[in-house]
Design a protein around this motif. Structure first.
Motif, PDB file in Angstrom:
ATOM      1  N   GLY A  10      39.496 -14.673  30.692  1.00  0.00           N
ATOM      2  CA  GLY A  10      39.706 -15.379  29.432  1.00  0.00           C
ATOM      3  C   GLY A  10      38.849 -14.797  28.322  1.00  0.00           C
ATOM      4  N   LEU A  11      39.305 -14.934  27.103  1.00  0.00           N
ATOM      5  CA  LEU A  11      38.575 -14.350  25.977  1.00  0.00           C
ATOM      6  C   LEU A  11      37.180 -14.938  25.841  1.00  0.00           C
ATOM      7  CD1 LEU A  11      41.401 -14.091  23.269  1.00  0.00           C
ATOM      8  CD2 LEU A  11      40.488 -12.296  24.763  1.00  0.00           C
ATOM      9  N   ASP A  12      37.021 -16.217  26.133  1.00  0.00           N
ATOM     10  CA  ASP A  12      35.698 -16.829  26.043  1.00  0.00           C
ATOM     11  C   ASP A  12      34.728 -16.189  27.035  1.00  0.00           C
ATOM     12  OD1 ASP A  12      36.442 -18.519  24.024  1.00  0.00           O
ATOM     13  OD2 ASP A  12      36.800 -20.257  25.315  1.00  0.00           O
ATOM     14  N   LEU A  14      34.977 -13.134  28.360  1.00  0.00           N
ATOM     15  CA  LEU A  14      34.714 -11.770  27.914  1.00  0.00           C
ATOM     16  C   LEU A  14      33.689 -11.755  26.780  1.00  0.00           C
ATOM     17  CD1 LEU A  14      38.320 -10.251  27.925  1.00  0.00           C
ATOM     18  CD2 LEU A  14      36.426  -9.622  29.442  1.00  0.00           C
ATOM     19  N   ALA A  15      33.844 -12.656  25.827  1.00  0.00           N
ATOM     20  CA  ALA A  15      32.920 -12.705  24.692  1.00  0.00           C
ATOM     21  C   ALA A  15      31.502 -13.029  25.157  1.00  0.00           C
ATOM     22  CB  ALA A  15      33.399 -13.736  23.672  1.00  0.00           C
ATOM     23  N   GLU A  16      31.388 -13.908  26.140  1.00  0.00           N
ATOM     24  CA  GLU A  16      30.061 -14.265  26.658  1.00  0.00           C
ATOM     25  C   GLU A  16      29.388 -13.061  27.308  1.00  0.00           C
ATOM     26  OE1 GLU A  16      26.786 -16.474  27.198  1.00  0.00           O
ATOM     27  OE2 GLU A  16      28.606 -17.159  26.160  1.00  0.00           O
ATOM     28  N   VAL A  17      30.175 -12.228  27.979  1.00  0.00           N
ATOM     29  CA  VAL A  17      29.638 -11.009  28.603  1.00  0.00           C
ATOM     30  C   VAL A  17      29.303  -9.967  27.541  1.00  0.00           C
ATOM     31  CG1 VAL A  17      30.172  -9.060  30.107  1.00  0.00           C
ATOM     32  CG2 VAL A  17      30.849 -11.373  30.790  1.00  0.00           C
ATOM     33  N   PHE A  18      30.197  -9.777  26.590  1.00  0.00           N
ATOM     34  CA  PHE A  18      30.045  -8.698  25.618  1.00  0.00           C
ATOM     35  C   PHE A  18      28.867  -8.903  24.674  1.00  0.00           C
ATOM     36  CE2 PHE A  18      34.870  -7.730  25.970  1.00  0.00           C
ATOM     37  CZ  PHE A  18      34.642  -7.048  27.154  1.00  0.00           C
TER      38      PHE A  18
END
Length: 282
Positions: A10-12, A14-18
């Motif tokens: 999920g995009l959320d 991915l954003a947390e990782v990135f």
């Protein structure tokens, strides 16, 4: 179990990782992997941690990704980050950035801009050079840092003025990190004026015994004290008594003849930010 790909997260997630991968990777690598990763990098959460690398040193000192950043964006080592590049990066956070590290070569106008655009700033790392050139400007900007919790700095000639403003405006302030500093009597007195700080770190600093005693006598709310490769004092019985109330003490003795090369000097602000994040989990 079916094999799963990173692109299917999920995009959320991915954003947390990135948000932890670093500025260079966010700009040069992640967006070009696939459409879902590119879309994830548009999430302001990815840009909450902004560490502008030091690019002044010779190219052979730079990490490969930093060197690629310099060449890809035609960056100048004389005023990095320029105001235009800072705007380009900071605007992606949509005013949600919480951690910021600026190199010594940037101007006070950059700090003024990010102070306006990062109202939730919790950690700020500023080099010795930046403080030396922009002490007065920093003092005037502290009123904008209402959420500031921790400050990483080199030595500075305006500590009393800066800390007085922090006492006045930064009610959540709890942590202070000194990197490559000489803690004289004036610096010790300035630190002692912050009796409510909980986390205090000295990294490769020289602290005469009497000055360290003054700090410990005044800062009675300390929960974590870090003395990493410091000099000027002995860990004697008196020191042990003065630190007996501190929950966590991290002491790393300085090796004799240790050399502080140019590269380690420039990257230490990033290490200080990592120390700040470790504090949150103590």
């Amino acid at each position: 179990m079916d094999d799963r790909n990173w692109k299917d997260l999920g995009l959320d997630c991915l954003a947390e990782v990135f948000k932890w991968v670093g500025l260079e990777t966010l700009l040069l690598s992640v967006p070009f992997v696939c459409k879902s990763w590119h879309k994830a990098t548009l999430d302001p959460k990815c840009w909450q941690i902004l560490i502008f690398p030091e690019i002044r040193c010779f190219e052979h000192f730079l990490r490969p990704m930093t060197l690629e950043l310099v060449h890809s964006y035609a960056l100048s080592c004389h005023d990095f980050p320029s105001l235009s590049f800072a705007r380009f990066v900071v605007s992606r956070s949509h005013r949600s950035a919480t951690e910021l590290v600026l190199p010594g070569t940037c101007s006070w106008q950059v700090l003024e801009y990010v102070s306006d655009e990062c109202p939730d700033l919790k950690f700020l790392g500023l080099s010795l050079e930046f403080l030396y050139k922009n002490g007065q400007a920093i003092e005037n900007l502290i009123g904008k840092w209402k959420s500031l919790q921790a400050l990483s700095i080199g030595n500075c000639y305006m500590l009393n003025e800066i800390f007085a403003q922090i006492q006045l405006h930064c009610k959540k302030f709890i942590g202070l990190i000194f990197c490559y500093s000489w803690i004289g009597s004036e610096e010790a007195s300035a630190i002692a004026s912050l009796p409510n700080i909980k986390y205090l770190s000295f990294r490769r600093a020289h602290i005469p015994q009497n000055n360290l005693h003054l700090i410990l006598e005044s800062c009675r709310s300390l929960e974590l004290l870090e003395l990493k490769q410091c000099s000027g004092f002995d860990c004697d019985n008196q020191m042990r008594r003065m630190t007996s109330h501190i929950k966590t003490i991290k002491y790393e003795e300085s090796s004799s003849g240790q050399e502080y090369d140019e590269y380690s000097y420039y990257v230490d602000e990033e290490q200080a930010r990592l120390a700040y994040n470790n504090w949150l989990h103590v």
